[in-house]
Design a protein around this motif. Sequence first.
Motif, PDB file in Angstrom:
ATOM      1  N   CYS B  51      -7.614 -56.848  19.954  1.00  0.00           N
ATOM      2  CA  CYS B  51      -8.058 -56.423  18.810  1.00  0.00           C
ATOM      3  C   CYS B  51      -7.771 -57.463  17.944  1.00  0.00           C
ATOM      4  O   CYS B  51      -6.509 -58.309  17.108  1.00  0.00           O
ATOM      5  CB  CYS B  51      -7.180 -55.099  18.481  1.00  0.00           C
ATOM      6  SG  CYS B  51      -8.410 -54.776  17.064  1.00  0.00           S
ATOM      7  N   VAL B  53      -8.173 -58.815  13.911  1.00  0.00           N
ATOM      8  CA  VAL B  53      -8.750 -58.306  12.150  1.00  0.00           C
ATOM      9  C   VAL B  53      -8.463 -59.696  11.480  1.00  0.00           C
ATOM     10  O   VAL B  53      -7.503 -60.541  11.398  1.00  0.00           O
ATOM     11  CB  VAL B  53      -7.106 -57.081  12.334  1.00  0.00           C
ATOM     12  CG1 VAL B  53      -7.680 -56.493  10.299  1.00  0.00           C
ATOM     13  CG2 VAL B  53      -7.319 -56.307  13.461  1.00  0.00           C
ATOM     14  N   LEU B  71     -11.847 -55.941  13.834  1.00  0.00           N
ATOM     15  CA  LEU B  71     -11.973 -55.025  12.196  1.00  0.00           C
ATOM     16  C   LEU B  71     -12.641 -56.223  11.310  1.00  0.00           C
ATOM     17  O   LEU B  71     -11.141 -57.148  11.090  1.00  0.00           O
ATOM     18  CB  LEU B  71     -10.754 -54.428  12.629  1.00  0.00           C
ATOM     19  CG  LEU B  71     -10.407 -53.124  12.025  1.00  0.00           C
ATOM     20  CD1 LEU B  71     -11.385 -52.390  12.546  1.00  0.00           C
ATOM     21  CD2 LEU B  71      -9.240 -52.580  12.261  1.00  0.00           C
ATOM     22  N   THR B  73     -11.453 -55.442   7.718  1.00  0.00           N
ATOM     23  CA  THR B  73     -11.202 -54.930   6.414  1.00  0.00           C
ATOM     24  C   THR B  73     -11.476 -55.379   4.611  1.00  0.00           C
ATOM     25  O   THR B  73     -12.315 -56.717   4.687  1.00  0.00           O
ATOM     26  CB  THR B  73     -10.069 -54.472   6.588  1.00  0.00           C
ATOM     27  OG1 THR B  73      -9.005 -55.781   6.655  1.00  0.00           O
ATOM     28  CG2 THR B  73      -9.825 -54.245   8.606  1.00  0.00           C
ATOM     29  N   ALA B  78      -5.603 -56.855   6.105  1.00  0.00           N
ATOM     30  CA  ALA B  78      -5.323 -57.235   7.098  1.00  0.00           C
ATOM     31  C   ALA B  78      -4.565 -57.038   8.252  1.00  0.00           C
ATOM     32  O   ALA B  78      -4.556 -55.687   9.106  1.00  0.00           O
ATOM     33  CB  ALA B  78      -6.197 -59.080   6.981  1.00  0.00           C
ATOM     34  N   ALA B  82      -3.813 -53.847  10.566  1.00  0.00           N
ATOM     35  CA  ALA B  82      -2.863 -54.042  12.021  1.00  0.00           C
ATOM     36  C   ALA B  82      -1.967 -53.519  12.023  1.00  0.00           C
ATOM     37  O   ALA B  82      -1.770 -53.447  13.849  1.00  0.00           O
ATOM     38  CB  ALA B  82      -3.230 -56.095  11.780  1.00  0.00           C
TER      39      ALA B  82
END
Lengths: 66, 280
Positions: B51, B53, B71, B73, B78, B82
């Motif tokens: 993942c 971020v 993601l 953000t 971040a 996270a």
Amino acid sequence: MAKTLKINTAWCKGCGICAEFCPPKVLDIVREKVVLKDMDKCTKCALCELRCPDFAIYVETEEVAG
Amino acid sequence: MADIMASNLIRQTFRTDKLPHIWCQGCGHGVLMRAAAQAILNVGFDPDKVCIVSGIGCSSRAPGYMNYNTLHTTHGRAIAFATGVKLAKPELHVIVMTGDGDAAAIGGNHFIHAARRNIGITTIVFNNSIYGMTGGQYSPTTPMYDTATTAPYGNIEQTFDLCKLADASGASYVARTTAYHVPQAIKIFEKALLNKGFSVVDAISGCPTYYGRKNKKGNAVQMMKWMKDNSIDFKTAEKMTADEIKDKIITGEYKNAPAPEYCEIYQKEVIDKVLKGDAI
């Protein structure tokens, strides 16, 4: 195993990083795009691929039959 | 996909329909993003368990291009997002891609506290010494006396050394690399990814458009040469005087000290005890 240098001119922004750091100096920038000026001298070291910020130049390895 | 002209790595790890990326001609971010993708592939992580971020800024465009769980953000947050992802799903490999402004200015607090907790997040700071996306304002990593659009007479503030900051805050893996030293960058990213706790890589990038132009460091090629000519490793730097290492980029591994990871401690010391019904 045949190695070829591939250039995606649509992605090339002509920054010149590949040409500057090419050990045998076989790349050039013409009208803001990279060109391979001397195919025979290219060693397919792929340093251009590592350094290209735009993923526009790379070495492809193709399996050769026989 | 067959009609897209790109290397196997790019096809495998990027959303090729989103390319070419928006970064300027010769921006170091593209080099670092590719190196990170190579490192993720090299360490053999299951792409579904990765993942990535990001916050806001040029750097933070990266996850939009990378074909993992991603993601994008809010500015500076971040690492906060996270942290939430990692706590909810500790089995994920959580990677933060952030910039110097995002991580060290508005997100500075999240940065130091994530390091203090040693939570299992790999943070790669695309450090270009400037706020590129918003027009070249100086950031906490703009070298002192260098110019920026908001510092026309020169930046009079001291510079954050992100490696020292991360180390002092408790990160268990800390390193620095540059967009010129690509093989080193890939190796460092791999080690940062494999460290179980909080890893920080200060990845020096070049911004020819704002930082380079404002400081007469030239175009993309000249900035790459500048990184090449002005980098020394931590071991060499140890033997040099303060004057000699002034204005140098000190690269390599700064700290590699594995320590207990936050989610594991949380499981053992809190969740397990609660489930067992241990009285407080």
